[in-house]
Design a protein around this motif. Structure first.
Motif, PDB file in Angstrom:
ATOM      1  N   LEU A 121      -8.731  11.324   7.861  1.00 15.99           N
ATOM      2  CA  LEU A 121      -7.473  10.611   8.076  1.00 15.99           C
ATOM      3  C   LEU A 121      -7.184   9.635   6.943  1.00 15.99           C
ATOM      4  CD1 LEU A 121      -7.550   9.902  11.903  1.00 15.99           C
ATOM      5  CD2 LEU A 121      -5.947  11.344  10.660  1.00 15.99           C
ATOM      6  N   THR A 122      -8.213   9.032   6.389  1.00 16.61           N
ATOM      7  CA  THR A 122      -8.021   8.138   5.249  1.00 16.61           C
ATOM      8  C   THR A 122      -7.515   8.919   4.047  1.00 16.61           C
ATOM      9  OG1 THR A 122      -9.796   6.715   6.047  1.00 16.61           O
ATOM     10  CG2 THR A 122      -9.142   6.464   3.751  1.00 16.61           C
TER      11      THR A 122
ATOM     12  N   THR B  99     -12.544  10.103  10.470  1.00 10.80           N
ATOM     13  CA  THR B  99     -12.042   8.873   9.864  1.00 10.80           C
ATOM     14  C   THR B  99     -11.826   9.060   8.363  1.00 10.80           C
ATOM     15  OG1 THR B  99     -13.187   7.544  11.523  1.00 10.80           O
ATOM     16  CG2 THR B  99     -12.499   6.420   9.518  1.00 10.80           C
TER      17      THR B  99
ATOM     18  N   LEU C 179      -5.885  11.853   4.084  1.00 10.43           N
ATOM     19  CA  LEU C 179      -4.536  12.340   4.345  1.00 10.43           C
ATOM     20  C   LEU C 179      -3.506  11.215   4.306  1.00 10.43           C
ATOM     21  CD1 LEU C 179      -5.131  14.929   7.205  1.00 10.43           C
ATOM     22  CD2 LEU C 179      -4.654  15.379   4.795  1.00 10.43           C
ATOM     23  N   GLY C 180      -3.909  10.025   4.696  1.00 14.87           N
ATOM     24  CA  GLY C 180      -2.993   8.893   4.671  1.00 14.87           C
ATOM     25  C   GLY C 180      -2.711   8.390   3.275  1.00 14.87           C
ATOM     26  N   SER C 181      -3.649   8.561   2.360  1.00 17.08           N
ATOM     27  CA  SER C 181      -3.454   8.080   0.997  1.00 17.08           C
ATOM     28  C   SER C 181      -2.892   9.152   0.084  1.00 17.08           C
ATOM     29  CB  SER C 181      -4.784   7.587   0.422  1.00 17.08           C
ATOM     30  OG  SER C 181      -5.682   8.669   0.268  1.00 17.08           O
ATOM     31  N   TYR C 182      -2.704  10.357   0.573  1.00 19.45           N
ATOM     32  CA  TYR C 182      -2.191  11.455  -0.241  1.00 19.45           C
ATOM     33  C   TYR C 182      -0.705  11.257  -0.481  1.00 19.45           C
ATOM     34  CZ  TYR C 182      -0.742  16.148  -1.594  1.00 19.45           C
ATOM     35  OH  TYR C 182      -0.194  17.205  -2.254  1.00 19.45           O
ATOM     36  N   LYS C 183      -0.306  11.242  -1.734  1.00 18.88           N
ATOM     37  CA  LYS C 183       1.099  11.123  -2.101  1.00 18.88           C
ATOM     38  C   LYS C 183       1.506  12.405  -2.827  1.00 18.88           C
ATOM     39  CE  LYS C 183       1.579   6.427  -1.566  1.00 18.88           C
ATOM     40  NZ  LYS C 183       0.943   6.271  -0.328  1.00 18.88           N
TER      41      LYS C 183
ATOM     42  N   LYS D 140      -2.574  16.036  11.346  1.00 16.66           N
ATOM     43  CA  LYS D 140      -2.924  14.629  11.568  1.00 16.66           C
ATOM     44  C   LYS D 140      -3.064  14.331  13.058  1.00 16.66           C
ATOM     45  CE  LYS D 140      -0.965  12.491   7.461  1.00 16.66           C
ATOM     46  NZ  LYS D 140       0.012  11.528   6.952  1.00 16.66           N
TER      47      LYS D 140
END
Length: 123
Positions: A73-74, A70, A76-80, A5
């Motif tokens: 990153l979106t 972008t 990777l940020g929403s990956y749970k 990240k």
């Protein structure tokens, strides 16, 4: 994952700064900003029209890199991450059902609430 990240954020920041710089360097349609600073287009490194093509293509490449970072990153940020089964391999569903069963009212609780209290004050 944190290193990935951070690397993507650095690439995104550098591409954003590059886009800003290249857009400011490009010639406008109305006024020729290069002539305002005393530089002639024919004496430039890329020729009369070469600089416009080079700057436009470089801006497009940096914009594509910015767009890709972008989206990455979106994602990777929403990956749970899914919760693991634990060391013993027991799923968390039986624990949840035990908690629900323990918090459910029993048959004696409503009867105790309906019984008159001996601490009642007579009128």
């Amino acid at each position: 994952m944190l290193f990935l990240k951070t690397l993507i954020i650095v690439v995104q920041l550098l591409s954003a700064l590059g886009i800003i710089g290249l857009v400011l360097l490009q010639h406008g349609k109305g006024a020729d900003m290069g002539a305002a600073f005393g530089s002639g287009a024919s004496g430039s490194l890329f020729g009369a029209t070469g600089s416009a093509n080079f700057l436009s293509r470089t801006t497009a490449v940096l914009a594509a890199i910015f767009f890709a970072t972008t989206l990455t990153l979106t994602y990777l940020g929403s990956y749970k991450s899914k919760p693991s089964a634990g060391l013993l391999g027991a799923a968390s569903a039986p624990v949840a059902s035990a908690v629900v069963a323990a918090s459910a009212p029993t048959a004696s609780a409503p009867a105790a609430a309906a019984a008159p209290s001996s601490n009642a004050v007579p009128k």
